[in-house]
Design a protein around this motif. Structure first.
Motif, PDB file in Angstrom:
ATOM      1  N   LYS A 157      37.224  44.799  25.733  1.00 16.04           N
ATOM      2  CA  LYS A 157      37.082  43.632  26.593  1.00 16.04           C
ATOM      3  C   LYS A 157      38.414  42.908  26.731  1.00 16.04           C
ATOM      4  CE  LYS A 157      33.736  39.976  27.560  1.00 16.04           C
ATOM      5  NZ  LYS A 157      32.514  39.290  27.083  1.00 16.04           N
ATOM      6  N   GLN A 158      38.736  42.517  27.970  1.00 16.15           N
ATOM      7  CA  GLN A 158      39.937  41.750  28.268  1.00 16.15           C
ATOM      8  C   GLN A 158      39.512  40.409  28.855  1.00 16.15           C
ATOM      9  OE1 GLN A 158      43.008  42.652  27.611  1.00 16.15           O
ATOM     10  NE2 GLN A 158      42.839  44.846  27.205  1.00 16.15           N
ATOM     11  N   ASN A 159      40.005  39.332  28.286  1.00 19.86           N
ATOM     12  CA  ASN A 159      39.669  37.987  28.762  1.00 19.86           C
ATOM     13  C   ASN A 159      40.890  37.352  29.415  1.00 19.86           C
ATOM     14  OD1 ASN A 159      36.933  37.891  27.698  1.00 19.86           O
ATOM     15  ND2 ASN A 159      37.895  37.814  25.683  1.00 19.86           N
ATOM     16  N   GLN A 160      40.851  37.202  30.740  1.00 17.20           N
ATOM     17  CA  GLN A 160      41.953  36.575  31.462  1.00 17.20           C
ATOM     18  C   GLN A 160      41.655  35.091  31.677  1.00 17.20           C
ATOM     19  OE1 GLN A 160      40.324  39.323  33.021  1.00 17.20           O
ATOM     20  NE2 GLN A 160      41.707  40.888  32.226  1.00 17.20           N
ATOM     21  N   SER A 161      42.695  34.274  31.636  1.00 19.30           N
ATOM     22  CA  SER A 161      42.493  32.843  31.820  1.00 19.30           C
ATOM     23  C   SER A 161      43.780  32.197  32.299  1.00 19.30           C
ATOM     24  CB  SER A 161      42.031  32.183  30.509  1.00 19.30           C
ATOM     25  OG  SER A 161      43.021  32.327  29.504  1.00 19.30           O
ATOM     26  N   GLY A 162      43.641  30.996  32.846  1.00 20.92           N
ATOM     27  CA  GLY A 162      44.813  30.259  33.306  1.00 20.92           C
ATOM     28  C   GLY A 162      44.506  28.787  33.455  1.00 20.92           C
ATOM     29  N   VAL A 163      45.537  27.965  33.332  1.00 14.78           N
ATOM     30  CA  VAL A 163      45.402  26.532  33.541  1.00 14.78           C
ATOM     31  C   VAL A 163      46.644  26.051  34.289  1.00 14.78           C
ATOM     32  CG1 VAL A 163      46.443  25.997  31.286  1.00 14.78           C
ATOM     33  CG2 VAL A 163      45.015  24.296  32.421  1.00 14.78           C
ATOM     34  N   GLY A 164      46.438  25.123  35.225  1.00 11.48           N
ATOM     35  CA  GLY A 164      47.528  24.496  35.956  1.00 11.48           C
ATOM     36  C   GLY A 164      47.377  22.986  35.893  1.00 11.48           C
ATOM     37  N   TYR A 165      48.485  22.265  36.039  1.00 13.27           N
ATOM     38  CA  TYR A 165      48.432  20.813  35.915  1.00 13.27           C
ATOM     39  C   TYR A 165      49.663  20.222  36.578  1.00 13.27           C
ATOM     40  CZ  TYR A 165      51.210  22.572  32.042  1.00 13.27           C
ATOM     41  OH  TYR A 165      52.110  23.276  31.290  1.00 13.27           O
ATOM     42  N   GLY A 166      49.603  18.927  36.826  1.00 11.34           N
ATOM     43  CA  GLY A 166      50.769  18.278  37.415  1.00 11.34           C
ATOM     44  C   GLY A 166      50.485  16.843  37.799  1.00 11.34           C
ATOM     45  N   ALA A 167      51.546  16.169  38.245  1.00  7.18           N
ATOM     46  CA  ALA A 167      51.436  14.788  38.695  1.00  7.18           C
ATOM     47  C   ALA A 167      52.507  14.506  39.730  1.00  7.18           C
ATOM     48  CB  ALA A 167      51.567  13.819  37.520  1.00  7.18           C
ATOM     49  N   ASN A 168      52.183  13.613  40.656  1.00  3.14           N
ATOM     50  CA  ASN A 168      53.120  13.188  41.700  1.00  3.14           C
ATOM     51  C   ASN A 168      53.074  11.665  41.813  1.00  3.14           C
ATOM     52  OD1 ASN A 168      53.018  12.399  44.946  1.00  3.14           O
ATOM     53  ND2 ASN A 168      54.794  13.628  44.350  1.00  3.14           N
ATOM     54  N   VAL A 169      54.260  11.069  41.905  1.00  2.60           N
ATOM     55  CA  VAL A 169      54.380   9.627  42.058  1.00  2.60           C
ATOM     56  C   VAL A 169      55.204   9.348  43.303  1.00  2.60           C
ATOM     57  CG1 VAL A 169      55.212   7.475  41.046  1.00  2.60           C
ATOM     58  CG2 VAL A 169      54.231   9.245  39.574  1.00  2.60           C
ATOM     59  N   LYS A 170      54.719   8.443  44.156  1.00  6.81           N
ATOM     60  CA  LYS A 170      55.431   8.061  45.372  1.00  6.81           C
ATOM     61  C   LYS A 170      55.684   6.556  45.367  1.00  6.81           C
ATOM     62  CE  LYS A 170      53.989  11.612  48.723  1.00  6.81           C
ATOM     63  NZ  LYS A 170      53.322  12.568  47.830  1.00  6.81           N
ATOM     64  N   PHE A 171      56.946   6.159  45.692  1.00  5.94           N
ATOM     65  CA  PHE A 171      57.293   4.741  45.788  1.00  5.94           C
ATOM     66  C   PHE A 171      58.600   4.602  46.561  1.00  5.94           C
ATOM     67  CE2 PHE A 171      59.289   6.520  42.089  1.00  5.94           C
ATOM     68  CZ  PHE A 171      60.563   5.983  42.072  1.00  5.94           C
ATOM     69  N   SER A 172      58.657   3.605  47.459  1.00  5.57           N
ATOM     70  CA  SER A 172      59.877   3.227  48.178  1.00  5.57           C
ATOM     71  C   SER A 172      60.593   4.420  48.806  1.00  5.57           C
ATOM     72  CB  SER A 172      60.846   2.499  47.228  1.00  5.57           C
ATOM     73  OG  SER A 172      60.245   1.369  46.662  1.00  5.57           O
ATOM     74  N   GLY A 173      59.834   5.352  49.378  1.00  4.36           N
ATOM     75  CA  GLY A 173      60.420   6.515  50.018  1.00  4.36           C
ATOM     76  C   GLY A 173      60.674   7.688  49.090  1.00  4.36           C
ATOM     77  N   PHE A 174      60.543   7.482  47.770  1.00  2.00           N
ATOM     78  CA  PHE A 174      60.766   8.549  46.803  1.00  2.00           C
ATOM     79  C   PHE A 174      59.452   9.267  46.479  1.00  2.00           C
ATOM     80  CE2 PHE A 174      64.440   5.860  46.001  1.00  2.00           C
ATOM     81  CZ  PHE A 174      65.463   6.794  45.830  1.00  2.00           C
ATOM     82  N   SER A 175      59.555  10.554  46.177  1.00  2.00           N
ATOM     83  CA  SER A 175      58.424  11.360  45.725  1.00  2.00           C
ATOM     84  C   SER A 175      58.898  12.205  44.551  1.00  2.00           C
ATOM     85  CB  SER A 175      57.911  12.265  46.848  1.00  2.00           C
ATOM     86  OG  SER A 175      56.871  13.111  46.390  1.00  2.00           O
TER      87      SER A 175
END
Length: 386
Positions: A256-274
């Protein structure tokens, strides 16, 4: 990467993201029923300077000019919706094509010459929605790393073209930051539920058609994927954070082979910046060119991250980007590091018309077949949307 794997990667790597136009052209609307269309066309001139050092220490270099598709394939989508009391029924179909198919840029045979349609149906699904949320049935992009790729500031641009993956001479698209920061949420047959907005949180849970590890492998259960996204506005600051995941099991020769994955992140926007920071880890998923539908031994571990800063001033947007992916295989000598650093400028000339100029430096260090690659690519192009 052997020739067979490279050609397989090139054949599937019309690598695109889950892009839907923000605004669609309304063609018909009457008594709760509507029909609309959206589309995108882009073309880039790109010049790549590639330096390689093979396992024997032999160095080689070459320069290659192309006029080709960018990160997103050219596409057109059609949307139908019908509001029935407290229930809404919808359908979407989208068709994706490349302009990079005039010559396959490989060893020429009679079958390689000339043009091809390269029509790829990425989305073909129906939805039922109401106050309780939405149920999607059909083909759409996966959920693992979906927000990572949608948040890429190079989405309408060019990105990396690693020669190791055959992207410089490929007949399809460039790669954005696929394999240099995230995996690609390949379109899959699925049944997916999306919740309504719950105080800024939105949850999606889907059962996906599983991907086989081998011709004779057994997948007793479907692949499961999920995504949780949180968005909020705090005074003049916008915040978006997300996490996604996928699990699948395969059995071959009583193992048996168990495949898995996780992704994550964050974005902040202010005064024209990202400002964006995202990452992922997988076992047995996405280790070949970052395409998450290619399933392998669960001893193969992959992790990566992407950090970006963008600033928008009137019709101008400036982007700095760096992404990296590391692959480790505990059962073989396959260990690899792929990275991409870039700077980009986007200019909105008119609504629906954007000019793009980019510089990307892509590096690869692969233990079993390639000691090193450095690819410096300059690209200039235009993107049309409606």
């Amino acid at each position: 990467m052997n020739t067979q794997v490279k050609l397989s990667v090139m054949s599937v790597a019309i690598c695109m993201t889950a892009f839907n136009a923000n605004a669609a052209l309304e063609i018909y609307e009457n008594d709760g029923m509507s029909f609309s269309a959206d589309g995108l066309v882009n073309a880039f001139y790109a010049n790549s300077s590639i330096e390689k050092t093979d396992a024997a220490g032999v160095k080689s270099d070459r320069d290659q000019s192309r006029v080709r598709t960018g990160f997103l394939p050219n596409n057109i989508g059609f949307n139908f919706a019908n509001q029935l009391s407290d229930m809404k029924i919808g359908m979407r179909s989208s068709f994706w094509v490349s302009i990079s198919d005039a010559d396959n840029h490989r060893d020429a045979t009679p079958d390689d010459l000339g043009t091809g349609s390269l029509i790829d149906i990425r989305q073909f699904y129906g939805t039922v929605s109401g106050d309780w949320g939405e149920l999607l049935v059909g083909k759409d992009f996966g959920l693992l790393n979906r927000a990572n790729i949608l948040g890429d500031e190079l989405l309408l641009g060019f990105g990396q073209t690693s020669d190791f993956f055959g992207l410089v001479d490929g007949g399809n698209v460039s790669f954005g930051n696929i394999s240099t920061g995230y995996t690609y949420p390949f379109p899959k047959s699925q049944i997916t539920y999306r919740s309504p907005d719950l105080n800024g949180f939105k949850l999606a849970v889907g059962l996906m058609d599983p991907n086989k590890i081998a011709k004779n492998s057994s997948e007793e259960l479907p692949r499961a994927e999920a995504e949780l996204v949180y968005t909020t506005d705090l005074d003049n600051l916008g915040l978006k954070a997300w996490v996604s995941g996928a699990v699948q099991s395969s059995e071959i020769e009583d193992k048996k082979q168990n495949q898995s994955g996780v992704g994550y992140g964050a974005n902040v926007k202010f005064s024209g910046f990202s400002l964006t920071a995202s990452g992922f880890q997988t076992k047995g998923l996405g280790h070949i060119a970052g395409l998450d539908h290619l399933v392998g031994d669960d001893s193969i571990k992959t992790d990566g991250y992407l950090v970006q800063a963008a600033y928008t001033l009137d019709s101008n947007r400036f982007v700095l980007t760096y992404g990296e992916t590391n692959v480790e295989n505990t059962n073989s000598i396959l260990d690899a590091t792929h990275s991409n650093a870039g700077i980009a400028y986007f200019r909105t000339i008119r609504p629906g018309l954007t000019a793009v100029a980019e510089y990307n430096q892509t590096k690869a260090d692969v233990s079993n077949s390639l000691v090193g690659e450095e690819n410096n690519t300059i690209s200039i192009g235009a993107v049309f949307t409606f």
